[in-house]
Motif scaffolding. Structure first.
Motif, PDB file in Angstrom:
ATOM      1  N   ARG A  93       0.870  -1.285  -0.004  1.00  0.00           N
ATOM      2  CA  ARG A  93       0.163   0.010  -0.043  1.00  0.00           C
ATOM      3  C   ARG A  93       0.821   1.124   0.005  1.00  0.00           C
ATOM      4  N   GLN A  94       1.885   1.217   0.572  1.00  0.00           N
ATOM      5  CA  GLN A  94       2.742   2.377   0.703  1.00  0.00           C
ATOM      6  C   GLN A  94       3.324   2.753  -0.698  1.00  0.00           C
ATOM      7  N   LEU A  95       3.779   1.802  -1.172  1.00  0.00           N
ATOM      8  CA  LEU A  95       4.244   1.906  -2.725  1.00  0.00           C
ATOM      9  C   LEU A  95       3.201   2.230  -3.642  1.00  0.00           C
ATOM     10  N   MET A  96       1.957   1.670  -3.614  1.00  0.00           N
ATOM     11  CA  MET A  96       0.883   1.939  -4.352  1.00  0.00           C
ATOM     12  C   MET A  96       0.484   3.488  -4.066  1.00  0.00           C
ATOM     13  N   LEU A 102      -3.831   4.371  -5.146  1.00  0.00           N
ATOM     14  CA  LEU A 102      -4.722   4.129  -4.172  1.00  0.00           C
ATOM     15  C   LEU A 102      -6.052   4.982  -4.377  1.00  0.00           C
ATOM     16  N   SER A 103      -7.149   4.213  -4.306  1.00  0.00           N
ATOM     17  CA  SER A 103      -8.431   5.112  -4.259  1.00  0.00           C
ATOM     18  C   SER A 103      -8.688   6.029  -3.042  1.00  0.00           C
ATOM     19  N   ASN A 104      -9.517   7.007  -2.959  1.00  0.00           N
ATOM     20  CA  ASN A 104      -9.659   7.685  -1.906  1.00  0.00           C
ATOM     21  C   ASN A 104      -9.950   6.836  -0.598  1.00  0.00           C
ATOM     22  N   GLU A 107      -6.923   5.225   0.435  1.00  0.00           N
ATOM     23  CA  GLU A 107      -5.793   6.422   1.177  1.00  0.00           C
ATOM     24  C   GLU A 107      -6.350   6.657   2.645  1.00  0.00           C
ATOM     25  N   ASP A 108      -7.575   6.756   2.554  1.00  0.00           N
ATOM     26  CA  ASP A 108      -8.052   6.824   4.011  1.00  0.00           C
ATOM     27  C   ASP A 108      -7.809   5.677   5.066  1.00  0.00           C
ATOM     28  N   LEU A 109      -7.921   4.379   4.613  1.00  0.00           N
ATOM     29  CA  LEU A 109      -7.489   3.172   5.162  1.00  0.00           C
ATOM     30  C   LEU A 109      -6.187   3.276   5.630  1.00  0.00           C
TER      31      LEU A 109
END
Length: 117
Positions: A93-96, A102-104, A107-109
């Motif tokens: 997720r950090q790379l993405m 990432l979708s909004n 990003e929030d997650l």
């Protein structure tokens, strides 16, 4: 690609990356490492273990982009990683996030998970 040389030896290609501070400064911003950056960083003088054998030949795979658009980098990243073994979801997720994939909601997650840790 300033100061980045590609050589061919016996049907294999090798990229010679800049080594001196001058070469690095003149090459800054010319290339982007899209996959394998952690493998390359592990060879940085600040990261190398004291038992590292610098006289040994090491081979590693990585993807370097030169003048690619964000869409092209995104496509290469996804294609390169879709058949890889699962890694820690937070690293992925950090790379993405860095690649703006990432979708909004994602990003929030991600922000929430970082705050919990």
């Amino acid at each position: 690609m300033a100061n980045i040389k590609i050589i061919k030896e016996n049907q294999e290609y090798f990229i010679l990356l800049p080594e001196t501070a001058e070469e690095i400064a003149s090459s800054k911003g010319n290339v982007q490492i899209l996959d394998g950056q952690h493998r390359l960083i592990s060879f940085d003088a600040d990261q190398i273990n004291e038992n590292f054998k610098s006289h040994e030949l090491y081979q590693m795979g990585y993807v370097i982009c030169n003048d690619f658009t964000q869409d092209e980098r995104t496509e290469i990243f996804i294609f390169s990683n879709e058949k890889q073994k699962t890694v820690d979801k937070n690293v992925l997720r950090q790379l993405m996030r860095w690649l703006h994939l990432l979708s909004n909601d994602e990003e929030d997650l991600y922000d929430l998970v970082v705050k919990i840790k």
